[in-house]
Design an enzyme around this catalytic site. Structure first.
Site, PDB file in Angstrom:
ATOM      1  CE1 TYR A  29      -2.989   3.127   0.787  1.00 26.89           C
ATOM      2  CE2 TYR A  29      -2.508   2.821   3.126  1.00 26.89           C
ATOM      3  CZ  TYR A  29      -3.087   3.552   2.102  1.00 26.89           C
ATOM      4  OH  TYR A  29      -3.771   4.697   2.390  1.00 26.89           O
ATOM      5  CB  ILE A  30       2.901   3.010   2.538  1.00 27.00           C
ATOM      6  CG1 ILE A  30       1.724   2.922   3.531  1.00 27.00           C
ATOM      7  CG2 ILE A  30       3.572   4.380   2.630  1.00 27.00           C
ATOM      8  CD1 ILE A  30       2.128   3.051   4.994  1.00 27.00           C
ATOM      9  CE1 TYR A  58       3.990  -2.551  12.249  1.00 23.42           C
ATOM     10  CE2 TYR A  58       2.890  -0.852  13.526  1.00 23.42           C
ATOM     11  CZ  TYR A  58       3.523  -1.255  12.371  1.00 23.42           C
ATOM     12  OH  TYR A  58       3.690  -0.370  11.338  1.00 23.42           O
ATOM     13  CG  ASN A 109       8.005 -10.216   7.555  1.00 21.95           C
ATOM     14  OD1 ASN A 109       8.490 -10.819   6.617  1.00 21.95           O
ATOM     15  ND2 ASN A 109       7.481  -9.010   7.441  1.00 21.95           N
ATOM     16  NE  ARG A 150      -4.867   4.513  16.720  1.00 14.09           N
ATOM     17  CZ  ARG A 150      -5.212   4.440  18.012  1.00 14.09           C
ATOM     18  NH1 ARG A 150      -5.487   5.531  18.702  1.00 14.09           N
ATOM     19  NH2 ARG A 150      -5.249   3.270  18.617  1.00 14.09           N
ATOM     20  CB  ALA A 179       6.939  -4.250   7.891  1.00 16.86           C
ATOM     21  N   GLY A 207      -4.015  -3.863  22.544  1.00 18.12           N
ATOM     22  CA  GLY A 207      -2.861  -3.176  21.967  1.00 18.12           C
ATOM     23  C   GLY A 207      -3.163  -1.786  21.446  1.00 18.12           C
ATOM     24  CG  HIS A 218      -5.413  -0.699   8.272  1.00 18.41           C
ATOM     25  ND1 HIS A 218      -4.703  -1.532   7.449  1.00 18.41           N
ATOM     26  CD2 HIS A 218      -4.629  -0.473   9.352  1.00 18.41           C
ATOM     27  CE1 HIS A 218      -3.529  -1.785   8.001  1.00 18.41           C
ATOM     28  NE2 HIS A 218      -3.449  -1.166   9.156  1.00 18.41           N
ATOM     29  CG  PHE A 275       7.841   1.212   2.060  1.00 19.08           C
ATOM     30  CD1 PHE A 275       7.068   2.204   2.637  1.00 19.08           C
ATOM     31  CD2 PHE A 275       8.763   1.577   1.091  1.00 19.08           C
ATOM     32  CE1 PHE A 275       7.205   3.522   2.252  1.00 19.08           C
ATOM     33  CE2 PHE A 275       8.912   2.903   0.700  1.00 19.08           C
ATOM     34  CZ  PHE A 275       8.132   3.876   1.288  1.00 19.08           C
TER      35      PHE A 275
END
Ligand code: UDP
Length: 327
Positions: free
Chosen positions: A11-12, A140, A91, A220, A74, A282, A188, A72
């Site tokens: 995505y990013i 994470y 990972n 957020r 991950a 989390g 998300h 990126f």
């Protein structure tokens, strides 16, 4: 510059690849396609490989005479990292260390690293500056922090130049609607809400309404993926061997889960039924960036400051690609 982008089919990463190519860089993508999409990568630029495959990484870095790496690749789902930390340590930590060793073996000494607001855990002060202590509260965040530390040790000992860019919540899609978010399963908030708008899901479950925030839901800072891309390009220009940049990337504006859902209703014109569920393990209550350092050091200015504008780009993508890249 000649740049290798790991996770460039994701995505990013895919938005950054396009941005960098438009700025005239020679960009190569290294991705195992476990979550990325071949269709998101420009023709002829994809190397399909594993980050754990050091010989292949070394061969790729040498063959294309790579000068800098943007890392990126991950896994990035907070809830999953709590349920399956091994996946995240293997990972996001072990594979990243392998990449650093491949870079060292080939003399590539510049890296832009995708770090995260999750390294701050539940911060003491909002908005969050880079001076906030980094105390993650999920695997994470811990895994990303381990790599930030490794980067700094590599800088001191081996002269690596790096930027650790701490993203807040990446959101939106390329304004032409060609690139966007396509995760399976999707976890998300914004894409899930837009899937409800498209009729692909019946409702959205709000994870917790009993936080100490004005409407009880988590807050957020949603930063547009193209604004993240422009920050990467600017950071790359500044990187010098042996130096570090640690920068927050966000808009400085917080949106609650309820506010995001309302904004999606306005943008899409669809009623979006909601349910209220338990808190997700989390999740800190509030994460909003103070990005003044990125703005002054990089000369970066996020263009998307209104959540509705960001959601509008995401909506363009989701409504024109209801099945993601597969469609
Ligand atoms: N969230 C939610 N319902 C969902 C997905 C997310 O209420 O189905 C909430 C989540 O608890 C968090 C916010 O939306 O407060 C953003 O979550 P997301 O997974 O998009 O990003 P994160 O903050 O975990 O990186």
């Amino acid at each position: 510059m000649r740049i290798l982008v790991t996770g460039g089919a994701g995505y990013i990463g895919s938005h950054a690849v396009r941005w960098l190519a438009r700025e005239g860089h020679e960009v190569w993508v290294y991705d195992n396609l476990c979550a990325g999409h071949r269709q998101a990568v420009p023709e002829g630029r994809l190397v399909v490989g594993e980050l754990m495959d050091r010989p292949r990484l070394v061969e790729t870095l040498s063959a294309h005479q790579i000068e800098a790496v943007m890392h990126f690749a991950a896994f990035a789902a907070v809830g999953e990292s709590v349920a399956d930390p091994a996946k995240y340590y293997q990972n996001n930590v072990v594979a990243s260390l392998n990449l650093l060793e491949a870079m060292r073996a080939t003399g590539v000494n510049k890296m832009v690293f995708s770090s995260t607001t999750a390294t701050y855990g539940a911060p003491n002060r909002i908005p969050i500056t880079e001076d906030e202590p980094q105390k993650p509260i999920n695997p994470y965040g811990f895994a990303k922090l381990v790599i930030e530390q490794a980067l700094d040790d590599y800088r001191a000992a081996y002269g690596l130049g790096y930027a650790a860019l701490r993203y807040f919540n990446a959101a939106g899609a390329s304004p032409d609607g060609d690139l966007g978010e396509d995760h399976d399963p999707e976890t998300h908030l914004i894409p899930i809400v837009l899937q409800v708008a498209l009729g692909q899901r019946q409702n959205i479950t709000v994870f917790g309404e009993d936080y100490a925030t004005p409407d009880g839901t988590c807050i957020r800072d949603y930063v547009h993926v193209d604004d993240l891309s422009s920050a990467h390009a600017l950071a790359l220009k500044q990187l010098q061997p042996g130096t570090a940049l640690k920068l927050n990337l966000g808009t400085g504006r917080g949106q609650s889960v309820r506010e995001v859902i309302d904004a999606c209703r306005r943008v899409t014109g669809h009623a979006i039924p909601t349910l209220v569920g338990a808190r997700r393990p989390g999740d800190p209550p509030e994460l909003v960036a103070d990005s003044r350092r990125a703005q002054s050091v990089l000369g970066w200015k996020p263009r998307y400051m209104e959540i509705e504008e960001t959601i509008r780009t995401a909506w363009r993508w989701h409504s024109s690609h209801p099945r993601g890249y597969a469609g």
